[in-house]
Design an enzyme around this catalytic site. Structure first.
Site, PDB file in Angstrom:
ATOM      1  N   LYS A 131       6.821   6.554  50.149  1.00  0.00           N
ATOM      2  CA  LYS A 131       7.264   7.897  50.008  1.00  0.00           C
ATOM      3  C   LYS A 131       7.387   8.408  51.255  1.00  0.00           C
ATOM      4  CE  LYS A 131       6.027  12.081  47.495  1.00  0.00           C
ATOM      5  NZ  LYS A 131       7.410  12.261  47.020  1.00  0.00           N
ATOM      6  N   HIS A 177      -0.207   9.339  48.194  1.00  0.00           N
ATOM      7  CA  HIS A 177       1.109   8.558  47.448  1.00  0.00           C
ATOM      8  C   HIS A 177       1.072   7.199  47.853  1.00  0.00           C
ATOM      9  CE1 HIS A 177       2.386  12.577  45.879  1.00  0.00           C
ATOM     10  NE2 HIS A 177       2.862  12.006  44.845  1.00  0.00           N
TER      11      HIS A 177
END
Length: 241
Positions: free
Chosen positions: A152, A148
């Site tokens: 995140k 990600h």
């Protein structure tokens, strides 16, 4: 059932997902945003949608379902409001505590509740494939690798953990690896490794719109249900009649 569009409360409206939900909701006939909630508010009305600060949550107008993509510390008050008003809750907030998951289950005795780590239709299919593969390949190694964007916070991702739970229920013992780099929207690879062969099940997201579309579709369907805690697979792939 009324032909009127369902009324949405968007919770976490200033985040990436919140902005996508508000934008995509404008193009749908089956739902409309009646309020948006964020930690802070600089403009009271944006594109016809009234915005409220988190501290003003109890002042929002009537809504049929809240769609929540915020942070764990904002969920408790929203859940209490949904129960108080008899409104459904769709939440994609990850990193929830065990106590918050129990609170969702308790609230489901009074309202329809759906929590999912990922609202992509493709991931819902991936989850089913992972469970089937794990059941058939119980003695193979199972590894879940997720990537990600750098912002995140939780790792492994909620989606990776949910995929791992499906694999675990089917007899596998998943292991996890996480990567945070650049602006990656989301990539999940579930690998089953045996002697001399390997299977990889992969999902790559290139736009957050896929998650917003899935959440809106789930919100519309959830308002047709009675109280209970629902899963994304059963809700999205069930006969809509």
């Amino acid at each position: 059932m009324s032909d009127q569009p369902i009324r949405l409360l968007i919770h976490g409206a200033s985040g990436r997902m919140g902005r996508a939900l508000l934008r995509l909701c404008e193009g749908r006939d089956d739902c409309r945003a009646v309020a948006a909630v964020a930690r802070r508010v600089d403009q009271r009305v944006i594109d016809g949608v009234p915005h409220f600060a988190a501290a003003e949550l109890h002042g929002v107008p009537a809504f049929d379902v809240a769609v929540d993509f915020s942070l764990p510390d904002g969920l408790d008050r929203l859940l209490a409001l949904c129960v108080q008003r008899g409104a459904a809750l769709v939440s994609g907030t990850t990193g929830l505590s065990d106590e918050q998951q129990l609170a969702l289950t308790s609230a489901a005795e009074r309202i329809p509740v759906l929590w999912a780590a990922n609202y992509s239709l493709g991931v819902a299919v991936l989850d089913e494939l992972v469970e089937r593969a794990a059941r058939a390949l119980g003695d193979w190694d199972c590894d879940i690798v997720e990537a990600h964007h750098v912002h995140k916070q939780d790792a492994p991702s909620g989606t990776a953990l949910a995929l791992g739970e499906s694999a675990r229920r089917a007899g596998a013992a998943p292991r996890y690896a996480s990567l945070r780099a650049g602006d990656i929207v989301g990539e999940h690879t579930v690998q089953f490794s045996g002697i001399g062969e390997r299977i990889e099940l992969v999902h790559r997201a290139t736009s957050r719109d896929i998650f917003a579309r899935g959440a809106l579709a789930a919100a519309v369907r959830l308002t047709r249900q009675g109280p209970g805690r629902y899963g994304l697979r059963e809700l999205l792939f069930a006969d809509p009649g």
